[in-house]
Design an enzyme around this catalytic site. Structure first.
Site, short mmCIF file in Angstrom:
data_model
loop_
_atom_site.label_atom_id
_atom_site.label_comp_id
_atom_site.label_asym_id
_atom_site.label_seq_id
_atom_site.Cartn_x
_atom_site.Cartn_y
_atom_site.Cartn_z
N ASP A 127 -8.57 5.08 106.77
CA ASP A 127 -8.23 3.89 107.57
C ASP A 127 -6.96 3.30 106.97
O ASP A 127 -6.53 3.71 105.88
CB ASP A 127 -9.38 2.86 107.52
CG ASP A 127 -9.06 1.61 108.33
OD1 ASP A 127 -8.53 1.74 109.46
OD2 ASP A 127 -9.32 0.49 107.85
N TYR A 179 -1.87 -1.10 110.82
CA TYR A 179 -1.42 -0.06 111.75
C TYR A 179 -1.38 -0.63 113.18
O TYR A 179 -0.63 -0.15 114.02
CB TYR A 179 -2.39 1.12 111.77
CG TYR A 179 -2.25 2.10 110.62
CD1 TYR A 179 -1.45 1.83 109.51
CD2 TYR A 179 -2.94 3.32 110.66
CE1 TYR A 179 -1.34 2.75 108.47
CE2 TYR A 179 -2.82 4.24 109.63
CZ TYR A 179 -2.03 3.96 108.54
OH TYR A 179 -1.93 4.88 107.52
N CYS A 222 -10.50 4.80 111.86
CA CYS A 222 -9.52 3.80 112.29
C CYS A 222 -9.30 4.04 113.78
O CYS A 222 -8.92 5.13 114.19
CB CYS A 222 -8.21 4.01 111.53
SG CYS A 222 -6.86 2.99 112.13
N ASN A 223 -9.60 3.01 114.57
CA ASN A 223 -9.45 3.17 116.01
C ASN A 223 -7.99 3.34 116.40
O ASN A 223 -7.66 4.14 117.27
CB ASN A 223 -10.03 1.96 116.74
CG ASN A 223 -11.55 1.91 116.67
OD1 ASN A 223 -12.22 2.24 117.63
ND2 ASN A 223 -12.10 1.51 115.54
N THR A 226 -12.31 -0.81 113.03
CA THR A 226 -13.32 -0.70 111.98
C THR A 226 -13.33 -1.90 111.03
O THR A 226 -14.22 -2.01 110.20
CB THR A 226 -13.12 0.60 111.19
OG1 THR A 226 -11.76 0.69 110.77
CG2 THR A 226 -13.46 1.81 112.05
N HIS A 227 -12.35 -2.78 111.16
CA HIS A 227 -12.40 -4.01 110.38
C HIS A 227 -13.43 -5.00 110.97
O HIS A 227 -13.95 -5.85 110.24
CB HIS A 227 -11.04 -4.72 110.38
CG HIS A 227 -10.05 -4.15 109.40
ND1 HIS A 227 -9.45 -2.92 109.56
CD2 HIS A 227 -9.56 -4.66 108.25
CE1 HIS A 227 -8.62 -2.71 108.55
NE2 HIS A 227 -8.67 -3.74 107.74
N1 DGL Z 1 -9.15 -0.61 111.10
C1 DGL Z 1 -8.14 -0.17 111.99
C2 DGL Z 1 -8.70 0.16 113.35
O1 DGL Z 1 -9.86 0.54 113.45
C3 DGL Z 1 -6.86 -0.89 112.15
C4 DGL Z 1 -6.47 -2.03 111.36
C5 DGL Z 1 -4.98 -2.20 111.34
O2 DGL Z 1 -4.40 -2.85 112.22
O3 DGL Z 1 -4.40 -1.63 110.42
O4 DGL Z 1 -8.02 0.09 114.34
#
Ligand code: DGL
Length: 266
Positions: free
Chosen positions: A9, A41, A72-73, A184-185
């Protein structure tokens, strides 16, 4: 660490997935990579996210993993439809998350998706959900302030509740009862989200759906399961080392010990 499961992630979020997998598969070893030097991201372009993702997949492959999980989505949206990386099975969260949400929604075919700007902009969930069931109605909401709140540990706080009230207004108004936590956060904010949405709302989380997916791959032999009684190892690698991350990661993974964090260069 031969035969472990690689998982990544941008930061802390994927630990919500690692925690579930570590609990459900106690004989398996894991190698986690959190790219905190380049977090977030969710506000970056698909090209940049893919470039980072490929670097991480190469790094994890070099750790001799038997499966790769994009926890990580935002990164999953740019690897959609790719089932392996250089011959190693590659799992992402979008398709299993969509299937789980449709099953949870049942006859009420209205599903809300909360995600980063990158995930919502990609339309990956709406496309996948509609591909699985053309009658489904999808509302996608970008929640860009949630990731920094989680990374700063601002959880169970009035500020988080106010931000959630703003983002979740439409879902509440339309009384939508199935919500994909498409980042996932967000499971870290489960309590804050439930406070706003109510206890009866079904929250679909990446950790649970990936556990089900991984179990299937073990059962059909795509990924060999480690033998029972194996001494497992959980490595947590990060691209930048801060006390702050270490503290939050330890809290998040509790009671699973994560040992010393390893700073790595990709
Ligand atoms: N945890 C990440 C997700 O599932 C993204 C977090 C981020 O913006 O870096 O999308």
């Amino acid at each position: 660490m031969s035969g472990s499961i690689g998982i990544f992630d941008s930061g802390l979020g994927g630990l919500t997935v690692l925690k579930v997998l570590a609990e459900k598969f106690p004989q398996e070893s894991f190698c986690y990579l959190g790219d905190i030097a380049r977090l977030p991201y969710g506000n970056k372009s698909p090209e940049t996210i893919r470039k980072y993702g490929l670097q991480i997949l190469k790094f994890l492959k070099a750790q001799d993993v038997k499966a790769l999980i994009i926890a990580c989505n935002s990164a999953s949206t740019v690897f959609l439809g790719e089932e392996d990386f250089d011959g190693i099975p590659l799992l992402n969260v979008i398709v299993p998350g969509s299937r789980a949400a449709l099953a949870a929604a049942g006859r009420d075919k209205r599903i809300a998706v909360l995600g980063t700007s990158a995930t919502v902009r990609s339309g990956a969930y709406a496309t996948t959900l509609k591909g699985l069931d053309p009658l489904v109605e999808v509302i996608e909401t970008a929640c860009p302030l949630f990731v920094p709140l989680v990374e700063e540990g601002v959880v169970g706080d009035l500020i988080t509740e106010l931000v959630a009230l703003r983002y979740l207004q439409k879902i509440k108004q339309e009384n939508i009862k199935t919500v994909i936590l498409g980042c996932t956060h967000y499971p870290v904010l489960r309590g804050d989200l439930r406070k706003v949405l109510g206890p009866e709302v079904r929250l679909v989380e990446s950790g649970e759906v990936l556990a089900a997916e991984l179990r299937e791959l073990f059962q059909n032999g795509t990924v060999p399961a480690s033998s029972l009684g194996n001494t497992r190892q959980i490595r947590v690698c990060i691209t930048d080392l801060t006390d702050h991350f270490e503290r939050l990661a330890t809290q998040l993974m509790d009671p699973e010990p994560i040992g010393r964090l390893e700073k790595v260069v990709l």
